[in-house]
Design an enzyme around this catalytic site. Sequence first.
Site, short mmCIF file in Angstrom:
data_model
loop_
_atom_site.label_atom_id
_atom_site.label_comp_id
_atom_site.label_asym_id
_atom_site.label_seq_id
_atom_site.Cartn_x
_atom_site.Cartn_y
_atom_site.Cartn_z
N CYS A 28 0.83 -1.21 0.00
CA CYS A 28 0.00 0.00 0.00
C CYS A 28 0.88 1.27 0.00
CB CYS A 28 -0.90 -0.04 1.24
SG CYS A 28 -1.69 1.51 1.66
N CYS A 31 0.14 3.74 2.79
CA CYS A 31 0.61 3.23 4.09
C CYS A 31 2.09 3.53 4.26
CB CYS A 31 0.36 1.73 4.19
SG CYS A 31 -1.38 1.26 3.98
#
Length: 103
Positions: A28, A31
């Site tokens: 991600c 993230c």
Amino acid sequence: MKKLASIEEFQQLKESGKQIFLFSADWCPDCRVIEPVLPEIEEKYNEYNFVYVDRDDFLDLCISMDIFGIPSFVAFDSGKELGRFVSKDRKTKEEIEQFIESL
């Protein structure tokens, strides 16, 4: 940050004290953006235990908790959900801190 090892551990942790679960994944990009500021956030809000939950390892848990976007944060205090910062949007350090301060 502690990494969640099992569903049983999740149940145990959420029932004991103040926890903030970070739902995330290695792949991600949003993230990864917040990763450098997480240690600072953990230190600032040390009344909470921060737990990393890998979305890919715990997909059923994510589904059961209605977490369909990452990174997402869910806070508990002794089994009671205090709040959630759940969306698919990129989050800033300031937004994460505002969420924690609103709990």
